[in-house]
Design an enzyme around this catalytic site. Structure first.
Site, PDB file in Angstrom:
ATOM      1  N   ASN A 129      -1.337  14.704  -3.044  1.00  0.00           N
ATOM      2  CA  ASN A 129      -2.242  14.666  -1.889  1.00  0.00           C
ATOM      3  C   ASN A 129      -1.512  14.250  -0.606  1.00  0.00           C
ATOM      4  O   ASN A 129      -2.131  14.006   0.420  1.00  0.00           O
ATOM      5  CB  ASN A 129      -3.430  13.729  -2.161  1.00  0.00           C
ATOM      6  CG  ASN A 129      -3.006  12.277  -2.332  1.00  0.00           C
ATOM      7  OD1 ASN A 129      -1.818  11.946  -2.207  1.00  0.00           O
ATOM      8  ND2 ASN A 129      -3.956  11.393  -2.585  1.00  0.00           N
ATOM      9  N   ASP A 138       5.657  -0.367  -3.564  1.00  0.00           N
ATOM     10  CA  ASP A 138       4.268  -0.664  -3.917  1.00  0.00           C
ATOM     11  C   ASP A 138       4.135  -1.230  -5.333  1.00  0.00           C
ATOM     12  O   ASP A 138       5.099  -1.245  -6.103  1.00  0.00           O
ATOM     13  CB  ASP A 138       3.398   0.601  -3.775  1.00  0.00           C
ATOM     14  CG  ASP A 138       4.032   1.836  -4.417  1.00  0.00           C
ATOM     15  OD1 ASP A 138       5.009   1.689  -5.182  1.00  0.00           O
ATOM     16  OD2 ASP A 138       3.545   2.942  -4.164  1.00  0.00           O
ATOM     17  N   HIS A 163       0.419  11.502  -0.258  1.00  0.00           N
ATOM     18  CA  HIS A 163       0.652  10.074  -0.064  1.00  0.00           C
ATOM     19  C   HIS A 163       2.137   9.734  -0.231  1.00  0.00           C
ATOM     20  O   HIS A 163       2.879  10.398  -0.945  1.00  0.00           O
ATOM     21  CB  HIS A 163      -0.267   9.200  -0.932  1.00  0.00           C
ATOM     22  CG  HIS A 163       0.078   9.087  -2.381  1.00  0.00           C
ATOM     23  ND1 HIS A 163      -0.879   8.867  -3.350  1.00  0.00           N
ATOM     24  CD2 HIS A 163       1.247   9.150  -3.053  1.00  0.00           C
ATOM     25  CE1 HIS A 163      -0.289   8.803  -4.522  1.00  0.00           C
ATOM     26  NE2 HIS A 163       1.002   8.969  -4.380  1.00  0.00           N
ATOM     27  N   GLU A 172      -2.708   6.370   1.195  1.00  0.00           N
ATOM     28  CA  GLU A 172      -3.547   7.506   0.833  1.00  0.00           C
ATOM     29  C   GLU A 172      -4.064   8.231   2.082  1.00  0.00           C
ATOM     30  O   GLU A 172      -4.202   7.615   3.146  1.00  0.00           O
ATOM     31  CB  GLU A 172      -4.750   6.997   0.024  1.00  0.00           C
ATOM     32  CG  GLU A 172      -4.377   6.353  -1.309  1.00  0.00           C
ATOM     33  CD  GLU A 172      -4.059   7.373  -2.401  1.00  0.00           C
ATOM     34  OE1 GLU A 172      -3.408   8.396  -2.109  1.00  0.00           O
ATOM     35  OE2 GLU A 172      -4.459   7.140  -3.549  1.00  0.00           O
TER      36      GLU A 172
HETATM   37  C1  GLP Z   1       2.768   7.207  -7.204  1.00  0.00           C
HETATM   38  C2  GLP Z   1       3.649   6.309  -6.340  1.00  0.00           C
HETATM   39  C3  GLP Z   1       4.389   7.090  -5.292  1.00  0.00           C
HETATM   40  C4  GLP Z   1       4.983   8.336  -5.904  1.00  0.00           C
HETATM   41  C5  GLP Z   1       3.886   9.227  -6.392  1.00  0.00           C
HETATM   42  C6  GLP Z   1       4.381  10.543  -6.995  1.00  0.00           C
HETATM   43  O1  GLP Z   1       1.442   7.215  -6.889  1.00  0.00           O
HETATM   44  N1  GLP Z   1       2.924   5.250  -5.711  1.00  0.00           N
HETATM   45  O2  GLP Z   1       5.396   6.264  -4.723  1.00  0.00           O
HETATM   46  O3  GLP Z   1       5.768   9.014  -4.955  1.00  0.00           O
HETATM   47  O4  GLP Z   1       3.127   8.540  -7.367  1.00  0.00           O
HETATM   48  O5  GLP Z   1       4.739  10.362  -8.334  1.00  0.00           O
HETATM   49  P1  GLP Z   1       5.564  11.376  -9.186  1.00  0.00           P
HETATM   50  O6  GLP Z   1       6.970  11.239  -8.722  1.00  0.00           O
HETATM   51  O7  GLP Z   1       5.394  10.917 -10.600  1.00  0.00           O
HETATM   52  O8  GLP Z   1       5.013  12.714  -8.923  1.00  0.00           O
END
Ligand code: GLP
Length: 244
Positions: A136, A67, A138, A143
């Site tokens: 959440n 993404d 995702h 989402e």
């Molecule tokens: C972001 C990314 C996800 C990632 C998530 C969790 O929103 N788009 O791909 O898995 O955050 O992030 P973190 O690893 O910093 O908790």
């Protein structure tokens, strides 16, 4: 789903690196699906170390990222292109022209999404996909919603995601509100998937993920339908996992 619980973040990163190393050594021109966020940073550090120790080469690897924020150019320090360059690509022998991250500044974003998905198909699909998980539920930027988009698409970020990701920006107003993300169907094209989770703030969602049926309200729950998923989480993320 195979579940591996590790003592701590470093061990989680190292076990994940073992699986990536195995994939690369079996198929030196593998297509790797890569993720951003704080969780995979330790994995990328470990891969850089193994590259420096001549254990793995990225020379023939192609990578496809999940993404990108819409509106951030690749040289913006919060863009996911910048993140990948800084945390992995600049430190290994990968050919950057074979590293794909959606272009969040594309003039026609729908066209960009369509082409991004076609590129995944043209590459023959992803061999090994790395995923993190949002608090959440995702994955990528898919989402929670009453329905999920299958393939690469434009996504409105939820307030909880904007809030969670604001820690990386100067102010919450600077966090983009939309992103371009591979869909659950794009992720499902991967032959093998590794989901990483670390830290107490992921304990609740990991417990929910274990207990839930498949629902678009918890996008990661769709991984239960994929035949080759390994969850690697540290003890903190797993702290509610075995409680009834
Ligand atoms: C972001 C990314 C996800 C990632 C998530 C969790 O929103 N788009 O791909 O898995 O955050 O992030 P973190 O690893 O910093 O908790």
């Amino acid at each position: 789903m195979k579940i591996i619980i590790t003592k701590n973040y470093d061990e989680m990163s190292s076990v994940a690196a073992d699986l990536v190393e195995k994939c690369i050594n079996k198929k030196p021109n593998a297509i790797l699906g890569l993720a951003t966020g704080s969780t995979p940073i330790g994995l990328y550090k470990e891969l850089i170390k193994r590259h420096n120790d001549n254990k793995i080469s990225f020379k023939d690897i192609t990578s496809v990222n999940l993404d990108e924020y819409i509106g951030l150019p690749g040289d913006h320090d919060q863009s996911y292109r910048y993140f990948m360059n800084e945390n992995l690509f600049n430190h290994v022998d990968i050919d950057k022209t074979k590293t794909f991250v959606p272009n969040g500044k594309a003039e026609d974003l729908n066209e960009e999404a369509k082409n991004y998905e076609k590129n995944i198909d043209d590459l023959g699909g992803i061999d090994l996909q790395i995923l993190g998980i949002g608090t959440n539920g995702h994955v990528g930027f898919n989402e929670p919603s009453s329905k999920l988009e299958l393939y690469t698409h434009i996504e409105d970020l939820t307030e909880s995601t904007i809030h969670a990701n604001s820690r990386f920006f100067d102010s919450i107003d600077d966090v983009p509100t939309t992103a371009i993300s591979m869909g659950i169907g794009s992720i499902f094209k991967a032959k093998e998937i590794i989901l990483l989770a670390s830290g107490e703030n992921k304990a609740k969602i990991m417990q929910t993920l274990k207990d839930t049926l498949v629902t678009p309200l918890i996008p990661a729950s769709f991984l239960k339908l994929h035949p080759n998923v390994t969850i690697i989480m540290d003890e903190d993320a797993a702290s509610l996992y075995n409680q009834e």
